[in-house]
Design an enzyme around this catalytic site. Structure first.
Site, PDB file in Angstrom:
ATOM      1  CG  HIS A 124      -1.939   0.994   1.344  1.00  0.00           C
ATOM      2  ND1 HIS A 124      -1.673   2.309   1.666  1.00  0.00           N
ATOM      3  CD2 HIS A 124      -3.285   0.911   1.168  1.00  0.00           C
ATOM      4  CE1 HIS A 124      -2.814   2.987   1.689  1.00  0.00           C
ATOM      5  NE2 HIS A 124      -3.800   2.168   1.385  1.00  0.00           N
ATOM      6  CG  ASP A 201       0.398  -2.146   6.109  1.00  0.00           C
ATOM      7  OD1 ASP A 201      -0.512  -2.181   6.957  1.00  0.00           O
ATOM      8  OD2 ASP A 201       0.239  -1.684   4.968  1.00  0.00           O
ATOM      9  CD  GLN A 204      -6.683  -4.546   4.173  1.00  0.00           C
ATOM     10  OE1 GLN A 204      -7.646  -5.272   4.448  1.00  0.00           O
ATOM     11  NE2 GLN A 204      -6.846  -3.294   3.796  1.00  0.00           N
ATOM     12  CE  LYS A 227      -7.386  -0.245   6.184  1.00  0.00           C
ATOM     13  NZ  LYS A 227      -8.237   0.037   5.026  1.00  0.00           N
ATOM     14  CB  CYS A 366      -3.760   3.297  -1.690  1.00  0.00           C
ATOM     15  SG  CYS A 366      -5.041   4.537  -1.410  1.00  0.00           S
TER      16      CYS A 366
END
Length: 411
Positions: A124, A201, A204, A227, A366
């Site tokens: 991302h 990261d 997700q 999220k 993104c």
């Protein structure tokens, strides 16, 4: 069958009663932002109704209530991701802010001319552009671990990319486009063998599976509340306490100050050192409610249900002629499917599905370097969460078929 009672879960989310264009809402865009259960909405309202005050400052009752709620939220996050110390949990505005904090504070501290920063093309922008800018500031080298044709990584390529000049390795735990689940623990072991730190990261990953930062052996791990059924505007940076103590803050003012003189200042201790100004109090307390909600469902149940639903959707979508799915197979991916339908621009596709009450994402997500790698300008994405059903997948499939037929018709 999984241990998740989806009918009961759906009843917890008031927005699912909405209609869009005269149709029941089918929300398949949780990878962008998840919906919120009533308990999270109520918790945020209760904060403003009964305990609204600043934290760490006043000694009055409301200030004490707010401070207590805020720090209980930090402890809830620590427990949820199994960090060792509460000081390792830094509240930020989101994943993007957290990764920028690492790039500016830790990155500027350790990266020098000729050093290497290693990432992947699936990142991302939030886990790509900060490292680009760090490399430019320090005249360092930004390197990419190559992707396999199915959008996965080979450990031999990781081993080749990371060298003794590497200072930082930063990789998505789960790709927001491909659904690839990366072996962060194995990558971290390679990074550490060369003296580099491991950044992940987790935007997700944390909403969808059990994440144990100690087991992953990461040095930094970032994720967002919105999220994971929590409020917008709140995120978390987990950082190894030893490294955080060495780092300088990048924002100044408010409670992060210890002493201020006319010419110099000193900072307070972790974690407040990195939380300048009035912190995200209501948002943190809302995040606490979100964590407790997910814990009540059981993250293993969440993962199992999403895997079952994604496999079902993958099989159904694979039957549509002219529909191309990107990323690994259904058993190796997280709960999202990125695709294109031949002859239909993704934005037109998303608009057509929206007419049927179905919300999907369309665009570059993104992740423009990844779009270039896929040789696509944009794609469509359907992402699944705890409140989605096989019946909703069927609704999407019928809408896709109808859209394909419409755009195939020669006027």
């Amino acid at each position: 069958m999984t241990g998740l009672d989806v009918k009961k879960v759906r009843a917890d989310f008031p927005i699912l009663n909405e209609q869009v264009n005269g149709q029941p809402l089918v929300y398949l865009d949780s990878s962008a932002s998840s919906q919120k259960p009533q308990v999270v909405i109520d918790t945020i309202s209760k904060y403003y109704e009964s305990m609204n005050a600043n934290v760490h400052r006043g000694v009055h009752t409301l200030g004490t209530r707010a401070t207590d709620g805020y720090e209980k939220a930090r402890e809830a996050v620590r427990r949820f991701i199994n960090a060792q110390y509460f000081e390792e949990i830094i509240f930020t505005r989101g994943t993007t802010t957290a990764l920028n904090l690492v790039a500016h504070s830790y990155g500027d501290m350790v990266v020098n001319e000729g050093d290497e920063i290693v990432i992947t093309e699936m990142e991302h922008h939030a886990n790509l552009v900060p490292w680009q800018m760090l490399a430019k500031r320090r005249n360092a080298v930004l390197k990419y671990i190559p992707l396999q044709p199915d959008g996965t990584l080979l450990m031999k390529d990781v081993e080749t990319a990371i060298t003794d000049r590497t200072k930082i390795v930063s990789v998505a735990h789960v790709s927001n486009v491909l659904g690839t689940i990366n072996d962060i623990n194995a990558i971290a072991a390679i990074a550490h063998s060369h003296g580099a730190v491991m950044v992940a990261d987790g935007a997700q990953a944390v909403p969808h599976m059990t994440v144990d930062v100690q087991a992953l052996d990461v040095d930094f791990y970032a994720f967002s509340g919105h999220k994971m059924v929590g409020p917008t505007g709140i995120g978390v940076l987990y950082g190894c306490r030893k490294l955080l103590n060495q780092m300088e803050p990048i924002e100044f003012g408010g409670d992060m100050i210890d002493f201020v003189g006319l010419q110099d200042s000193t900072w307070t201790e972790l974690p407040v050192k990195f939380e300048a100004g009035t912190p995200l109090i209501a948002e943190a307390i809302g995040l606490h409610a979100a964590i407790e909600y997910l814990e009540s469902l059981g993250m293993d149940n969440v993962l199992e249900y999403e895997h079952e639903l994604t496999h079902y959707a993958y099989d159904k979508m694979s039957e549509i002629e002219g529909l191309e799915i990107y990323g690994p197979g259904p058993t190796e991916r997280a709960g999202l499917i990125t695709f294109n339908l031949e002859g239909v621009h993704p934005h037109d596709l998303a608009t057509a599905l929206d007419a049927d009450g179905i919300a999907i994402r369309a665009g570059h997500h993104c992740a423009q370097p990844l779009m270039k790698w896929l040789n696509q300008s944009s794609t469509a994405r359907a992402s699944f969460y705890i409140y989605n059903t096989k019946e909703e997948v069927d609704v999407m499939i019928e809408s896709l078929k109808k859209t394909k037929e419409f755009f195939s018709y020669e006027f």
